[in-house]
Enzyme design. Sequence first.
Site, mmCIF file in Angstrom:
data_model
loop_
_atom_site.group_PDB
_atom_site.id
_atom_site.type_symbol
_atom_site.label_atom_id
_atom_site.label_comp_id
_atom_site.label_asym_id
_atom_site.label_seq_id
_atom_site.Cartn_x
_atom_site.Cartn_y
_atom_site.Cartn_z
ATOM 1 N N ARG A 1 -11.955 16.215 8.218
ATOM 2 C CA ARG A 1 -12.713 16.554 7.000
ATOM 3 C C ARG A 1 -14.160 16.904 7.351
ATOM 4 O O ARG A 1 -14.749 16.288 8.239
ATOM 5 C CB ARG A 1 -12.712 15.372 6.032
ATOM 6 C CG ARG A 1 -11.375 15.158 5.370
ATOM 7 C CD ARG A 1 -11.396 13.917 4.499
ATOM 8 N NE ARG A 1 -10.367 12.987 4.908
ATOM 9 C CZ ARG A 1 -10.312 11.708 4.571
ATOM 10 N NH1 ARG A 1 -11.236 11.188 3.804
ATOM 11 N NH2 ARG A 1 -9.336 10.941 4.989
ATOM 12 N N HIS B 1 -13.084 3.204 0.510
ATOM 13 C CA HIS B 1 -13.100 2.163 1.554
ATOM 14 C C HIS B 1 -13.808 0.891 1.078
ATOM 15 O O HIS B 1 -14.293 0.105 1.890
ATOM 16 C CB HIS B 1 -13.850 2.639 2.825
ATOM 17 C CG HIS B 1 -13.178 3.733 3.597
ATOM 18 N ND1 HIS B 1 -13.896 4.726 4.223
ATOM 19 C CD2 HIS B 1 -11.873 3.986 3.851
ATOM 20 C CE1 HIS B 1 -13.065 5.549 4.836
ATOM 21 N NE2 HIS B 1 -11.820 5.122 4.618
ATOM 22 N N GLU C 1 -8.109 -4.672 5.537
ATOM 23 C CA GLU C 1 -8.051 -4.403 4.099
ATOM 24 C C GLU C 1 -6.947 -5.204 3.407
ATOM 25 O O GLU C 1 -7.108 -5.650 2.282
ATOM 26 C CB GLU C 1 -7.912 -2.906 3.863
ATOM 27 C CG GLU C 1 -9.181 -2.183 4.329
ATOM 28 C CD GLU C 1 -9.135 -0.680 4.231
ATOM 29 O OE1 GLU C 1 -9.421 -0.173 3.149
ATOM 30 O OE2 GLU C 1 -8.804 -0.022 5.233
ATOM 31 N N ARG D 1 -2.763 -2.118 -3.228
ATOM 32 C CA ARG D 1 -3.931 -1.262 -3.021
ATOM 33 C C ARG D 1 -3.844 -0.117 -4.023
ATOM 34 O O ARG D 1 -2.827 0.577 -4.100
ATOM 35 C CB ARG D 1 -3.919 -0.690 -1.611
ATOM 36 C CG ARG D 1 -5.075 0.250 -1.405
ATOM 37 C CD ARG D 1 -4.903 1.088 -0.190
ATOM 38 N NE ARG D 1 -6.061 1.959 -0.043
ATOM 39 C CZ ARG D 1 -6.009 3.124 0.564
ATOM 40 N NH1 ARG D 1 -4.869 3.565 1.057
ATOM 41 N NH2 ARG D 1 -7.088 3.855 0.667
ATOM 42 N N ASN E 1 0.875 -1.176 0.000
ATOM 43 C CA ASN E 1 0.000 0.000 0.000
ATOM 44 C C ASN E 1 0.911 1.225 0.000
ATOM 45 O O ASN E 1 1.470 1.599 1.026
ATOM 46 C CB ASN E 1 -0.876 -0.053 1.266
ATOM 47 C CG ASN E 1 -1.799 1.140 1.379
ATOM 48 O OD1 ASN E 1 -1.732 2.086 0.581
ATOM 49 N ND2 ASN E 1 -2.663 1.117 2.378
#
Length: 421
Positions: A248, A187, A393, A98, A7
Amino acid sequence: MKVLVLNCGSSSVKFQVIETSLEMIEANSDVTVARGLVEKIGLSDSRLSMDTPGRKPYQEIGEILEHRAAVERVLKVLAHPEYGVLKDVKEIEAVGHRVVHGGEKFASSVQITPEVEAMIEECVVLAPLHNPHNLRGIIAARSLLSDVPQFAVFDTAFHQSMPPKAFIYGLPYDLYTHHAIRRYGFHGTSHRYVSLRAAKLLGRKLEEMRIITCHLGNGCSMAAIDRGHSVDTTMGFTPLEGLLMGTRSGDMDAAILPWVMAMEELTLSQLNAMLNKHSGLYGISGVSSDMREIEKAVGSGNHRAQLAFDIFCYRIRKYIGGYAAAMNGIDAVVFTGGIGENSDLVREASTVGLDFLGLDLDPDVNRKAPRGQEMIVSKASSRSAIIIIPTNEERVIARDVVRVLGGVMPSFSVPSNEAPR
Ligand code: AMP
């Protein structure tokens, strides 16, 4: 087989070696052989750290100037006679990458060919901060492990099943046809994994269930998963939309932006920083972007921290209601991510009183839920289950590699749900 999962970010490479197979996937018994991180790539004090079950953590500090050098160091350490976990890098039979953005080009994971690589390159415009680094990792791994097949697993692919009514914005249609501006969602690997595990945990078929998944970490998103297919999700064209997050803003009136730019004389990059770095839990509370700190401040009576916490949970409740309507009901709500897995307070505040949707949390079980375990936290009598599933993940990436190689997942699937052009 041993799969190396990479990743790659702008200055970091996260890696794991996972031992998996179709049989191990079925038994949920795949094993993480090692996991680690290269940080501060491009600086003189880059750091490589690696954790191996049952051994002392390994760490080295030294200049690593770019991603190829980082992947080369990772391979050296993995096969190191003293700290390594492989006798030889030849034990790595496949590499899973990823990749953040697959645009409308990828609806599932895929073996990387020159054609696929070119298509990932075309998606750079949609994720200029992520895809270029993902590509660097792909190029590095290919040059260092030339005969080993490489695979791409996209954050966006799972949400490509959304219907146009969920992904088209109320903007001039040309923005979609000319610039591919639409909801993509992110996601995806996590939403897919936890929905599958939730169905398994309940002993039910995913194809018969309506599940709402809440991935609550530093970035937060929810998805409505109708019989195994994502039909809506809270993140949009970028990972800014939807839930309140650490820093955010999530949803807001877009007309605020030109207004604030004019009033505060902000540049575009200042505006971007405001939305992505100075908003959310941090912007509202003024305390922290970290939910643990927010909860501590709430405990000591900080009103703005309380407000940030309340807004965070209220949005989750609103989307649970919205997604229940989108799917004509729900069978389960799943919590995952650092906050979803660990904060009983967030799970409680987000679901309490939703008995009209058949959600009946067991406060005691919820409060005492042990860390890192799959767990049902609703009452046995609850019509819809509330479940904690720790996400993984990297494991999904390794599993997809095995599935694509084993021919049980189509190796190239283009979205079927395009809107008219
Ligand atoms: P992630 O991005 O999935 O690693 O999640 C990071 C978020 O999880 C941060 O906001 C952390 O504060 C939050 N988190 C981790 N542990 C806990 C905990 N025990 N209680 C509340 N939040 C937590």
